[in-house]
Motif scaffolding. Structure first.
Motif, PDB file in Angstrom:
ATOM      1  N   HIS A   5       5.064   1.895  -3.120  1.00  0.00           N
ATOM      2  CA  HIS A   5       4.354   1.368  -1.801  1.00  0.00           C
ATOM      3  C   HIS A   5       5.147   0.801  -0.748  1.00  0.00           C
ATOM      4  O   HIS A   5       6.375   0.388  -1.249  1.00  0.00           O
ATOM      5  N   THR A  32      -3.668   4.055   4.493  1.00  0.00           N
ATOM      6  CA  THR A  32      -4.270   3.178   3.283  1.00  0.00           C
ATOM      7  C   THR A  32      -4.256   1.772   3.605  1.00  0.00           C
ATOM      8  O   THR A  32      -5.218   1.069   3.524  1.00  0.00           O
ATOM      9  N   GLN A  87     -11.402  -2.703   5.457  1.00  0.00           N
ATOM     10  CA  GLN A  87     -12.419  -3.089   4.229  1.00  0.00           C
ATOM     11  C   GLN A  87     -12.239  -4.530   3.715  1.00  0.00           C
ATOM     12  O   GLN A  87     -13.192  -5.124   3.310  1.00  0.00           O
ATOM     13  N   ALA A 115      -6.825   1.164   6.157  1.00  0.00           N
ATOM     14  CA  ALA A 115      -8.321   1.351   5.614  1.00  0.00           C
ATOM     15  C   ALA A 115      -8.429  -0.201   4.907  1.00  0.00           C
ATOM     16  O   ALA A 115      -9.400  -0.767   5.001  1.00  0.00           O
ATOM     17  N   ALA A 116      -7.529  -0.746   4.199  1.00  0.00           N
ATOM     18  CA  ALA A 116      -7.604  -2.007   3.554  1.00  0.00           C
ATOM     19  C   ALA A 116      -7.892  -3.016   4.465  1.00  0.00           C
ATOM     20  O   ALA A 116      -8.587  -4.109   4.333  1.00  0.00           O
ATOM     21  N   LEU A 174      -5.408  -3.831  -3.828  1.00  0.00           N
ATOM     22  CA  LEU A 174      -4.227  -3.584  -3.600  1.00  0.00           C
ATOM     23  C   LEU A 174      -3.559  -4.983  -3.764  1.00  0.00           C
ATOM     24  O   LEU A 174      -4.173  -6.104  -3.566  1.00  0.00           O
ATOM     25  N   ALA A 179       0.925  -1.383   0.008  1.00  0.00           N
ATOM     26  CA  ALA A 179      -0.065   0.061   0.010  1.00  0.00           C
ATOM     27  C   ALA A 179       0.953   1.292  -0.092  1.00  0.00           C
ATOM     28  O   ALA A 179       2.119   1.180   0.407  1.00  0.00           O
ATOM     29  N   ILE A 188      -8.508  -6.451   2.157  1.00  0.00           N
ATOM     30  CA  ILE A 188      -7.681  -6.245   1.176  1.00  0.00           C
ATOM     31  C   ILE A 188      -8.027  -6.559  -0.193  1.00  0.00           C
ATOM     32  O   ILE A 188      -7.984  -5.659  -1.185  1.00  0.00           O
ATOM     33  N   GLU A 189      -8.814  -7.628  -0.600  1.00  0.00           N
ATOM     34  CA  GLU A 189      -9.272  -7.817  -1.781  1.00  0.00           C
ATOM     35  C   GLU A 189     -10.199  -6.997  -2.179  1.00  0.00           C
ATOM     36  O   GLU A 189     -10.043  -6.461  -3.414  1.00  0.00           O
ATOM     37  N   ALA A 190     -11.075  -6.425  -1.322  1.00  0.00           N
ATOM     38  CA  ALA A 190     -11.902  -5.336  -1.631  1.00  0.00           C
ATOM     39  C   ALA A 190     -11.535  -4.114  -2.554  1.00  0.00           C
ATOM     40  O   ALA A 190     -12.129  -3.346  -3.226  1.00  0.00           O
ATOM     41  N   THR A 191      -9.969  -3.833  -1.847  1.00  0.00           N
ATOM     42  CA  THR A 191      -9.440  -2.599  -2.229  1.00  0.00           C
ATOM     43  C   THR A 191      -8.730  -2.837  -3.502  1.00  0.00           C
ATOM     44  O   THR A 191      -8.295  -1.754  -4.052  1.00  0.00           O
TER      45      THR A 191
END
Length: 148
Positions: free
Chosen positions: A140, A15, A22, A18-19, A29, A10, A24-27
Motif C-alpha cells: 500500500h 482505491t 465512502q 473510493a475510500a 483500510l 491503500a 475510510i472506516e467503511a472500507t
C-alpha cells in the motif's frame, strides 16, 4: 475544534479515492486519525528530518501532497504522501522517533503546542501504519484525508 487528518493506506490512488468517497472506516483500510498535524508543512518537515532531505526537496517529490480529490471541495481533501516517507518510517531505528520529535516540536508551525512525547507517539503510529502498508501482499501507499 481543529482540523482533522486521517492518515491511511491503500493499494493505489483509485482505491484511496473510493475510500474518500465512502468513508475510510467503511472500507476497512488501516487508519490513523490525527488532530492538528497537517501533511504538508508539519509532516513534510518531519519527512525531511527522517530522510535527511531538505524540506524544499521533499516538497518537489512527485507524490508529495498531490491532490486526488476535487479542488472545488471546501471542507475535505485527499492527498498522497510519498513512498519515501513510508519507507523512512519503516526503516527508522528505535529511538529515532524521540530524537526527531525533539527537533520537530520546535518548528514554528507547532508554536510550542506539541510536546516531543506526543509527536513521537504520532510518528510511532505512522510507522505502524507504514509497516502494515509495506508488508501487505499488495503493498500500500500512504494518504491523508483532511477535514475542516
Amino acid at each position: 475544534m481543529g482540523n482533522l487528518y486521517d492518515y491511511f493506506s491503500a493499494p493505489d490512488d483509485a482505491t484511496a479515492l473510493a475510500a474518500f468517497d465512502q468513508g475510510i472506516e467503511a472500507t476497512g483500510l488501516p487508519l490513523l486519525p490525527v488532530k492538528e498535524i497537517d501533511p504538508y508543512v508539519q509532516l513534510g518537515q518531519a519527512e525531511g528530518m527522517l530522510t535527511g532531505t531538505p524540506y524544499d526537496d521533499v516538497t518537489s517529490l512527485p507524490r508529495f501532497n498531490r491532490l486526488l480529490s476535487s479542488p472545488e471541495d471546501d471542507s475535505r481533501w485527499l492527498v498522497t504522501l510519498t513512498d519515501e516517507l513510508r519507507d523512512a518510517l519503516v526503516a527508522a531505528r528505535p529511538g529515532a522517533f524521540a530524537a526527531v520529535a525533539e527537533t520537530w516540536s520546535n518548528i514554528e508551525e507547532f508554536g510550542g503546542c506539541f510536546p516531543p512525547g506526543e509527536l513521537a507517539d504520532v510518528l510511532i503510529g505512522l510507522s505502524d501504519l507504514a509497516e502494515a502498508a509495506r508488508t501487505r501482499p499488495e503493498p500500500h501507499r500512504l494518504y491523508c484525508l483532511m477535514s475542516l
